[in-house]
Enzyme design. Sequence first.
Site, PDB file in Angstrom:
ATOM      1  N   GLY A   7      55.479 -42.289  44.651  1.00 12.56           N
ATOM      2  CA  GLY A   7      54.040 -41.685  44.872  1.00 12.56           C
ATOM      3  C   GLY A   7      53.165 -42.461  44.364  1.00 12.56           C
ATOM      4  N   GLY A   9      49.737 -43.162  44.907  1.00 11.21           N
ATOM      5  CA  GLY A   9      48.188 -42.720  45.316  1.00 11.21           C
ATOM      6  C   GLY A   9      47.184 -42.799  44.055  1.00 11.21           C
ATOM      7  N   MET A  11      46.617 -40.952  41.461  1.00 15.05           N
ATOM      8  CA  MET A  11      47.287 -40.614  40.044  1.00 15.05           C
ATOM      9  C   MET A  11      48.375 -41.655  39.961  1.00 15.05           C
ATOM     10  SD  MET A  11      45.744 -38.196  38.337  1.00 15.05           S
ATOM     11  CE  MET A  11      47.051 -37.201  37.402  1.00 15.05           C
ATOM     12  N   GLY A  12      49.386 -41.657  40.668  1.00 16.52           N
ATOM     13  CA  GLY A  12      50.540 -42.505  40.639  1.00 16.52           C
ATOM     14  C   GLY A  12      50.501 -43.992  40.521  1.00 16.52           C
ATOM     15  N   ASP A  30      55.974 -45.762  47.758  1.00 14.03           N
ATOM     16  CA  ASP A  30      55.093 -45.089  48.600  1.00 14.03           C
ATOM     17  C   ASP A  30      55.163 -45.388  50.056  1.00 14.03           C
ATOM     18  OD1 ASP A  30      52.319 -43.662  47.594  1.00 14.03           O
ATOM     19  OD2 ASP A  30      52.023 -44.599  49.848  1.00 14.03           O
ATOM     20  N   SER A 112      46.990 -34.808  33.413  1.00 12.14           N
ATOM     21  CA  SER A 112      46.062 -34.505  33.661  1.00 12.14           C
ATOM     22  C   SER A 112      45.133 -35.698  33.064  1.00 12.14           C
ATOM     23  CB  SER A 112      45.391 -33.472  32.638  1.00 12.14           C
ATOM     24  OG  SER A 112      43.977 -33.171  32.976  1.00 12.14           O
ATOM     25  N   GLY A 114      43.168 -37.352  35.995  1.00 14.97           N
ATOM     26  CA  GLY A 114      42.486 -38.043  37.285  1.00 14.97           C
ATOM     27  C   GLY A 114      42.363 -39.610  37.367  1.00 14.97           C
ATOM     28  N   LYS A 164      50.422 -26.753  32.067  1.00 15.63           N
ATOM     29  CA  LYS A 164      49.285 -27.355  33.125  1.00 15.63           C
ATOM     30  C   LYS A 164      48.546 -26.650  34.002  1.00 15.63           C
ATOM     31  CE  LYS A 164      47.402 -31.088  35.220  1.00 15.63           C
ATOM     32  NZ  LYS A 164      47.183 -30.811  36.274  1.00 15.63           N
ATOM     33  N   HIS A 167      46.015 -24.898  32.011  1.00 12.21           N
ATOM     34  CA  HIS A 167      45.001 -25.858  31.829  1.00 12.21           C
ATOM     35  C   HIS A 167      44.124 -25.763  32.898  1.00 12.21           C
ATOM     36  CE1 HIS A 167      43.624 -30.099  32.762  1.00 12.21           C
ATOM     37  NE2 HIS A 167      43.423 -30.139  31.424  1.00 12.21           N
ATOM     38  N   ASN A 168      44.617 -25.906  34.013  1.00 15.40           N
ATOM     39  CA  ASN A 168      43.717 -25.862  35.188  1.00 15.40           C
ATOM     40  C   ASN A 168      42.862 -24.646  35.445  1.00 15.40           C
ATOM     41  OD1 ASN A 168      44.947 -28.405  35.620  1.00 15.40           O
ATOM     42  ND2 ASN A 168      45.647 -28.187  37.807  1.00 15.40           N
ATOM     43  N   GLU A 171      40.019 -24.931  33.239  1.00 12.77           N
ATOM     44  CA  GLU A 171      39.195 -25.933  34.074  1.00 12.77           C
ATOM     45  C   GLU A 171      38.373 -25.076  34.888  1.00 12.77           C
ATOM     46  OE1 GLU A 171      40.117 -29.152  37.144  1.00 12.77           O
ATOM     47  OE2 GLU A 171      40.861 -29.822  35.160  1.00 12.77           O
ATOM     48  N   TYR A 172      39.077 -24.393  35.809  1.00  8.29           N
ATOM     49  CA  TYR A 172      38.131 -23.730  36.859  1.00  8.29           C
ATOM     50  C   TYR A 172      37.016 -22.890  36.102  1.00  8.29           C
ATOM     51  CZ  TYR A 172      41.312 -23.911  40.810  1.00  8.29           C
ATOM     52  OH  TYR A 172      42.161 -24.220  41.963  1.00  8.29           O
TER      53      TYR A 172
END
Length: 301
Positions: A7, A9, A11-12, A30, A112, A114, A164, A167-168, A171-172
């Site tokens: 992966g 993308g 992030m990866g 990928d 985390s 981004g 995590k 954590h998210n 974040e919301y």
Amino acid sequence: MQLGLIGLGKMGGNMAARLRDKGHDVVGFDFNPDVRDVDSIAELVQRLEAPRVVWLMVPAGAPTAATIEELAGLLAPGDLIIEGGNSHYVDDRRRADELMDKGVHYVDAGVSGGVWGRENGYGIMVGGDADDVARAKPVFEALTPDTGGGYVHAGGVGAGHFVKMVHNGIEYGMMQAFAEGYELMAAADIVDDVPGTFESWREGTVVRSWLLDLLANALEEDPELEQLRGYAQDSGEGRWTVQAAVDHAVPAPAITAALFARFASRQEDSPAMKVIAALRNQFGGHAVTRTVDDPSQTLRS
């Protein structure tokens, strides 16, 4: 150390680049042939020296499940899978048990940071057996910020993705608070410089944060946010956080309200608010806006 990474993308791909910058040997796969080092997962496994470590950065759900199932048929006892996506912690526990039957070890890692992670480092939240986590520690240390911190071995399998998830959820709530503050200042005729206000809060205030930095950057690029539509998707962790709060009887009103606000953002014309308007008209003769023939027509009973 040597690492297989599936992966590559947003992030990866940046994670692979940061690990290589730190001297690690990364073999990446990928579906995009322009970014991969090998043409298949089978070839990736062949390229790695035993005992192997393979990190997954693919979308949660069916893609992750299919990738782990394929890996389970290719890896050998003593190999280690690190699931770095946003899987549900309940799935982690089940997968770890199934893989251990084959002698394959499993660690879950919430990530985390981004698109800024390659430059600034990532927050890494890990769950798993202490020996398995220690084995991958050089990779975790390379991914976290150079200034220190950003890493926790939160507990056994599932703990990394659980924290995590929380954590998210937090974040919301933080994002929703900034959003409501923006709308209030923009609606009031007393504030002349809303972007400048957020910019001023970046230093010396108790609300200074990276999210505030990002909001200030966004307002600098588009002060009235005219290029954006008020639509916000949720990636799943917010829902899981609310469900976990229900399961453990923990009140989480701010996170829950922030999740529901995202649902509301997707409605072109809220059915619930139509009911409210109809009821107000029935009991009090309040104005009703008709939307079928003429959106601007307002009738009063």
